[in-house]
Enzyme design. Structure first.
Site, PDB file in Angstrom:
ATOM      1  N   GLU A 130       0.032  -7.619   8.698  1.00  0.00           N
ATOM      2  CA  GLU A 130       1.038  -8.809   9.353  1.00  0.00           C
ATOM      3  C   GLU A 130       1.085  -8.238  10.833  1.00  0.00           C
ATOM      4  O   GLU A 130       0.791  -9.586  11.929  1.00  0.00           O
ATOM      5  CB  GLU A 130       2.855  -8.680   8.965  1.00  0.00           C
ATOM      6  CG  GLU A 130       2.623  -9.044   7.738  1.00  0.00           C
ATOM      7  CD  GLU A 130       4.032  -9.323   6.954  1.00  0.00           C
ATOM      8  OE1 GLU A 130       4.912 -10.611   7.193  1.00  0.00           O
ATOM      9  OE2 GLU A 130       4.269  -8.000   6.232  1.00  0.00           O
ATOM     10  N   ALA A 155       0.767  -1.558   0.201  1.00  0.00           N
ATOM     11  CA  ALA A 155       0.206   0.288   0.066  1.00  0.00           C
ATOM     12  C   ALA A 155       0.945   0.829  -0.095  1.00  0.00           C
ATOM     13  O   ALA A 155       0.307   2.404  -0.757  1.00  0.00           O
ATOM     14  CB  ALA A 155      -1.092  -0.333   0.821  1.00  0.00           C
TER      15      ALA A 155
END
Length: 743
Positions: free
Chosen positions: A710, A514
């Site tokens: 994550e 992103a």
């Protein structure tokens, strides 16, 4: 025309219809002309040497085209033996069919190519191979004394920082101390889509390669370097990936085998791996950790000792940042962090969602819970008392950090204040109830990425970048960024990815897509916007003459003045007025190293968990989870929430189920299938709540975003283990938490 304020708004996946209708194609679904099929033969032994391969009887089977092994692999496949892929660790990468040597169980030792998949599979099942077998070593527990400090690791690995303060004396003199060993076995990624490569032979060593990968450019570089081909002759396409979790970061061996067969047979070839063969390459490494923590009378951390011993292969040094986080997450002036590897006869491990941090945080967060009890403090209060306002590892300020707010907002949402501290003090009928907390920190990275933008005369915008989509919502958020930057409706924007014919983008991993590709897309759209403004200024009676790009905004299909929104030009009118059919621009973005190097760039989270444990049976159900995440600007709360939901499910899986069971007598993973490698099903998952804590950060990247896929995993497994302790009074430091360990 619809509003163009898209960033930060919950938006459904633009690729959703393609996925649910079957229009989205995966690597093994491209039906190309004159296609042959390869089936991999896996080694039946763990270590030794192939002495004979009985290929004649296989070649006699109708429909079999060739059996490739080390005996007939051409030298052309090894023109550049020094080549390593983009994320290769130190050492010498595994070369399929390179020699008669067997280095690990289920190593690919041959590939049978036939006219149909069924014939290839049948023939492969009949292939006889003789081996000279030698003794193997696959048990990390037996290698406790053989650990060594790696001299160099893979890209992104940071050796543990030097000790600070006087950790030995501080631990010895601490008012409260805990120490223990924390273990998890190897774990395998197990994405739904298995690895496959379809190579379309276009003649004259020209290939179109449909590969399952998390980096089309990485696969392209691998093929061109290993086979000595021009990049112009190798196009790699990967538009959709059915789950990766890190397993697709490195080119897997089916890519090599498919390209080899295609070049030798001069025809199109597909090689697909089986579910069992998915256990024959990278995995989260089996790791043994030792932690010792000390606290002063006031509850402040006095000392941290964290040591990890992890497995690697005999031919590469796979490294993870396992212990580093323990010197960063909490304030402590006396810290000693060490990390070692032990070589085993297994394939090289591979990054797996939140690599290193998922391993290290589970141990640290359980140890912190233990120490909180020793110090007589609420586990949440203990964490707040030891809050780190600065990264002591790097001796730098954080670019932004809202972990304190994560603790507070998550606790409020969960109802933590109602918790009674004593183990076994909360019940729901015959079930023991436990509440636990954990948390984590993850890098906020940006890589260099390029993109292109093209506006047609009909007002349709196409943006391209060679990134990948592994299910995270990349198609959607890039469409949002482009639509908002250019002031166009979502339905007027198309984003293309997953092709080496497009502008180059990094691997999709590390939670940096992103930030990286998004910044590249914005740069390309800004470049297009500047060109569009110049054309608009050439229009007759243009209200935009004499202004700069900073003076205007692109919104609702118009370019208009900030100072007077009534002064505007319709974007769709600009190209026809200038006699142009299309307008194009390129853009790229790289991290601002001069600025970013002054700060520690990270995302943070806090996780609160409720478990219910049957007192008689020892069964554990994770009934509630609240995960509060601070990850900068949230581009799309809908897809971002889905990312964190997936992370929590994985955390539950890591805590309660996942374990690759190695039979050390055979050196083989025995539960190499979905029936016995347990992952959660719907009945295992209950209420999950995601809280995004507002966080502004103008340092990490132009968009102010941090990865979330994550960080959302961190602390979940530990919080579950801590909740199990609160429910039962039994401390489990060895994952997964099974009934046997509780009883």
């Amino acid at each position: 025309m619809s509003t163009t304020n898209y960033i930060g708004k919950p938006t459904s996946r633009v690729d959703g219809p393609a996925k649910v209708t079957g229009a989205a194609k995966y690597a093994a679904e491209f039906n190309v002309p004159n296609l042959a099929y390869g089936y991999v033969v896996s080694s039946a032994v763990t270590k030794g040497k192939i002495t004979k391969i009985y290929t004649d009887e296989i070649l006699a089977i109708a429909g079999v085209l060739q059996v490739f092994s080390h005996e007939n692999v051409p030298s052309l496949a090894w023109l550049d033996r020094s080549y390593k892929d983009d994320v290769a660790p130190g050492g010498s990468p595994f070369r399929p069919l390179h020699s008669a040597e067997v280095k690990f169980n289920m190593q690919p030792v041959a590939v049978v190519v036939a006219e149909t998949f069924e014939v290839a599979r049948y023939a492969a099942s009949l292939l006889r191979i003789d081996y000279d077998v030698v003794e193997h070593a696959t048990d990390l527990e037996a290698k406790r004394d053989d650990g060594y400090k790696p001299g160099g690791g893979k890209t992104g690995w940071m050796p543990p920082p030097a000790p600070r303060g006087n950790p030995n004396d501080a631990l010895q003199n601490a008012a409260h101390r805990v120490e223990g060993e924390f273990i998890h076995q190897a774990q395998h990624h197990n994405p739904m889509e298995m690895f496959a490569t379809t190579v379309e032979w276009l003649g004259d060593k020209k290939l179109k390669v449909y590969d399952k990968t998390q980096g089309a450019f990485n696969s392209q570089q691998y093929v061109t370097k290993i086979f000595g081909l021009s990049k112009d002759n190798v196009q790699v396409i990967s538009k959709y990936t059915g789950g990766g979790f890190g397993s697709g970061l490195r080119p897997q061996y089916q890519l090599f085998l498919a390209v080899l067969a295609s070049l030798e047979l001069k025809r199109s070839v597909r090689v697909s791996l089986t579910r069992q063969q998915m256990f024959s390459f990278g995995h989260r490494p089996h790791t043994l950790q030792y932690l010792a923590l000390g606290a002063n009378e006031d509850g402040s951390l006095a000392a941290v000792h964290h040591h990890a011993l992890a497995e690697t292969s005999q031919f590469e040094d796979f490294t993870e940042n396992v212990v580093n986080w323990s010197g960063m997450l909490y304030q402590c002036d006396n810290v000693k962090l060490t990390y070692e590897l032990a070589k085993l006869d297994v394939f090289t491990p591979l990054d797996m969602r939140a690599p290193g941090a998922a391993t290290g945080s589970f141990a640290l967060e359980i140890a912190m819970d233990e120490l909180a009890y020793k110090a007589g403090l609420d586990p949440l209060e203990f964490r707040l008392r030891n809050y780190a306002a600065r990264d002591q590892n790097a001796d730098k300020p954080f670019s932004s950090k809202k972990l304190r707010e994560c603790y507070h907002e998550g606790a409020a949402k969960f109802g933590w204040a109602k918790r009674t501290p004593e183990p076994r003090s909360m019940r729901d009928g015959s079930q023991l109830v436990g509440w636990g907390v954990g948390g984590g920190v993850w890098d906020a990275s940006q890589q260099k990425a390029a993109a292109s933008a093209s506006l047609n005369v009909d007002g349709k915008l196409t943006v391209k970048s060679g990134s990948n989509e592994i299910g995270t919502g990349t198609y959607t958020i890039m469409t949002q960024i482009a639509a908002e930057t250019m002031g166009l409706p979502l339905e007027a924007v198309t984003f293309e990815l997953g092709d080496t014919a497009l502008p180059e983008a990094p691997l999709q991993g590390g939670s940096w897509t992103a930030a990286s590709v998004g910044s590249g897309v914005k740069a390309a759209c800004d470049a297009l916007g500047e060109k569009l403004l110049k054309l608009a200024q050439k229009m007759e009676d243009s209200p935009l003459k004499g202004v700069t790009y900073k003076d205007v905004q692109f919104v609702n299909g118009q370019i208009r003045l900030y100072s007077d929104p009534t002064q505007a030009v319709v974007i769709r009118d600009i190209l026809p007025a200038n006699g142009q059919e299309k307008l194009e621009a390129d853009g790229s973005a790289s991290p601002d190293m001069a600025r970013q190097s002054q700060y520690s760039l990270h995302a943070h989270n806090a996780v609160f968990v409720e478990v219910k444990v049957d007192e008689d049976l020892g069964t554990v159900h994770v009934t509630r989870v609240v995960n509060a995440v601070a990850a900068g600007r949230i581009l799309n709360p809908k897809t971002a929430r889905s990312q964190v939901l997936g992370s929590v499910v994985w955390g539950i899986s890591m805590a309660m189920m996942e374990e690759s069971v190695m039979d050390h007598g055979f050196g083989r993973y025995m539960n190499h299938n979905y029936a016995e490698y347990h992952v959660p099903v719907c009945a295992d998952i209950h209420d999950i709540d995601v809280v995004f804590v507002e966080e502004e950060d103008d340092i990490v990247n132009p968009l102010g975003v941090k990865g979330i896929g994550e960080v959302g995993l961190l602390g979940v497994a530990a919080a579950i283990a801590n909740a199990v302790y609160h429910a039962t009074g039994k401390r489990i430091r060895n994952l997964p938490i099974s009934i046997g360990k509780l009883l």
